[in-house]
Design a protein around this motif. Structure first.
Motif, PDB file in Angstrom:
ATOM      1  N   MET A   1      -0.195  24.765  10.174  1.00 54.06           N
ATOM      2  CA  MET A   1      -0.056  23.556   9.379  1.00 54.06           C
ATOM      3  C   MET A   1      -1.186  23.507   8.342  1.00 54.06           C
ATOM      4  N   THR A   2      -0.844  23.157   7.140  1.00 57.50           N
ATOM      5  CA  THR A   2      -1.820  23.016   6.067  1.00 57.50           C
ATOM      6  C   THR A   2      -2.018  21.537   5.779  1.00 57.50           C
ATOM      7  N   THR A   3      -3.278  21.132   5.648  1.00 56.50           N
ATOM      8  CA  THR A   3      -3.575  19.735   5.349  1.00 56.50           C
ATOM      9  C   THR A   3      -3.401  19.484   3.856  1.00 56.50           C
ATOM     10  N   ALA A   4      -3.500  18.225   3.467  1.00 59.38           N
ATOM     11  CA  ALA A   4      -3.310  17.842   2.068  1.00 59.38           C
ATOM     12  C   ALA A   4      -4.311  18.532   1.145  1.00 59.38           C
ATOM     13  N   ASN A   5      -5.483  18.864   1.649  1.00 53.09           N
ATOM     14  CA  ASN A   5      -6.494  19.502   0.795  1.00 53.09           C
ATOM     15  C   ASN A   5      -6.461  21.021   0.867  1.00 53.09           C
ATOM     16  N   GLY A   6      -5.461  21.599   1.556  1.00 54.83           N
ATOM     17  CA  GLY A   6      -5.307  23.040   1.583  1.00 54.83           C
ATOM     18  C   GLY A   6      -5.944  23.757   2.755  1.00 54.83           C
ATOM     19  N   TRP A   7      -6.611  23.053   3.658  1.00 49.51           N
ATOM     20  CA  TRP A   7      -7.237  23.669   4.821  1.00 49.51           C
ATOM     21  C   TRP A   7      -6.171  23.886   5.903  1.00 49.51           C
ATOM     22  N   THR A   8      -6.077  25.109   6.398  1.00 50.57           N
ATOM     23  CA  THR A   8      -5.106  25.383   7.456  1.00 50.57           C
ATOM     24  C   THR A   8      -5.771  25.197   8.821  1.00 50.57           C
ATOM     25  N   ASP A   9      -4.951  24.961   9.836  1.00 47.39           N
ATOM     26  CA  ASP A   9      -5.485  24.852  11.197  1.00 47.39           C
ATOM     27  C   ASP A   9      -6.182  26.147  11.605  1.00 47.39           C
ATOM     28  N   GLU A  10      -5.596  27.288  11.203  1.00 45.49           N
ATOM     29  CA  GLU A  10      -6.188  28.577  11.544  1.00 45.49           C
ATOM     30  C   GLU A  10      -7.587  28.724  10.937  1.00 45.49           C
ATOM     31  N   LEU A  11      -7.723  28.375   9.678  1.00 41.10           N
ATOM     32  CA  LEU A  11      -9.027  28.461   9.024  1.00 41.10           C
ATOM     33  C   LEU A  11     -10.030  27.517   9.677  1.00 41.10           C
ATOM     34  N   LEU A  12      -9.617  26.305   9.954  1.00 46.45           N
ATOM     35  CA  LEU A  12     -10.519  25.346  10.587  1.00 46.45           C
ATOM     36  C   LEU A  12     -10.940  25.801  11.976  1.00 46.45           C
ATOM     37  N   ASP A  13     -10.012  26.391  12.740  1.00 52.12           N
ATOM     38  CA  ASP A  13     -10.359  26.904  14.067  1.00 52.12           C
ATOM     39  C   ASP A  13     -11.383  28.026  13.971  1.00 52.12           C
ATOM     40  N   ARG A  14     -11.216  28.935  12.985  1.00 55.12           N
ATOM     41  CA  ARG A  14     -12.202  30.013  12.800  1.00 55.12           C
ATOM     42  C   ARG A  14     -13.566  29.432  12.420  1.00 55.12           C
ATOM     43  N   MET A  15     -13.564  28.437  11.561  1.00 51.08           N
ATOM     44  CA  MET A  15     -14.826  27.840  11.114  1.00 51.08           C
ATOM     45  C   MET A  15     -15.536  27.121  12.259  1.00 51.08           C
ATOM     46  N   ARG A  16     -14.770  26.527  13.156  1.00 51.44           N
ATOM     47  CA  ARG A  16     -15.375  25.843  14.307  1.00 51.44           C
ATOM     48  C   ARG A  16     -16.114  26.810  15.218  1.00 51.44           C
ATOM     49  N   ALA A  17     -15.679  28.056  15.241  1.00 54.09           N
ATOM     50  CA  ALA A  17     -16.289  29.067  16.097  1.00 54.09           C
ATOM     51  C   ALA A  17     -17.439  29.802  15.403  1.00 54.09           C
ATOM     52  N   THR A  18     -17.700  29.497  14.143  1.00 55.79           N
ATOM     53  CA  THR A  18     -18.757  30.149  13.386  1.00 55.79           C
ATOM     54  C   THR A  18     -20.070  29.424  13.618  1.00 55.79           C
ATOM     55  N   GLY A  19     -21.090  30.167  13.921  1.00 54.45           N
ATOM     56  CA  GLY A  19     -22.398  29.570  14.153  1.00 54.45           C
ATOM     57  C   GLY A  19     -23.237  29.501  12.892  1.00 54.45           C
ATOM     58  N   ASP A  20     -24.437  28.985  13.048  1.00 51.22           N
ATOM     59  CA  ASP A  20     -25.407  28.901  11.961  1.00 51.22           C
ATOM     60  C   ASP A  20     -26.713  29.478  12.502  1.00 51.22           C
ATOM     61  N   PRO A  21     -26.897  30.788  12.392  1.00 53.13           N
ATOM     62  CA  PRO A  21     -28.067  31.422  13.004  1.00 53.13           C
ATOM     63  C   PRO A  21     -29.403  30.809  12.583  1.00 53.13           C
ATOM     64  N   LEU A  22     -29.573  30.503  11.309  1.00 48.34           N
ATOM     65  CA  LEU A  22     -30.853  29.913  10.864  1.00 48.34           C
ATOM     66  C   LEU A  22     -31.041  28.511  11.437  1.00 48.34           C
ATOM     67  N   GLY A  23     -29.982  27.728  11.399  1.00 44.11           N
ATOM     68  CA  GLY A  23     -30.059  26.370  11.952  1.00 44.11           C
ATOM     69  C   GLY A  23     -30.287  26.396  13.456  1.00 44.11           C
TER      70      GLY A  23
END
Length: 59
Positions: A1-23
């Motif tokens: 599913m794509t949201t109104a702003n173009g973000w897909t569920d797949e992309l958001l799920d990948r981003m949720r699993a991405t860390g921030d090593p410096l932070g």
């Protein structure tokens, strides 16, 4: 599913699993040094206005 702003569920799920090593390292160091309360107090001031200021040419 794509949201109104173009973000897909797949992309958001990948981003949720991405860390921030410096932070993550900064937070780990903050806790290792026992400075979390100092950081918390410093962050509380962000975005707050210090009060009225005098504009250039007044006073």
């Amino acid at each position: 599913m794509t949201t109104a702003n173009g973000w897909t569920d797949e992309l958001l799920d990948r981003m949720r699993a991405t860390g921030d090593p410096l932070g993550d390292a900064a937070i780990a160091e903050t806790y290792a040094l026992g400075q979390q309360e100092q950081v918390r107090k410093a962050l509380l001031g962000f975005g707050r206005s210090p009060g009225p200021t005098r504009s250039a040419g007044s006073g």
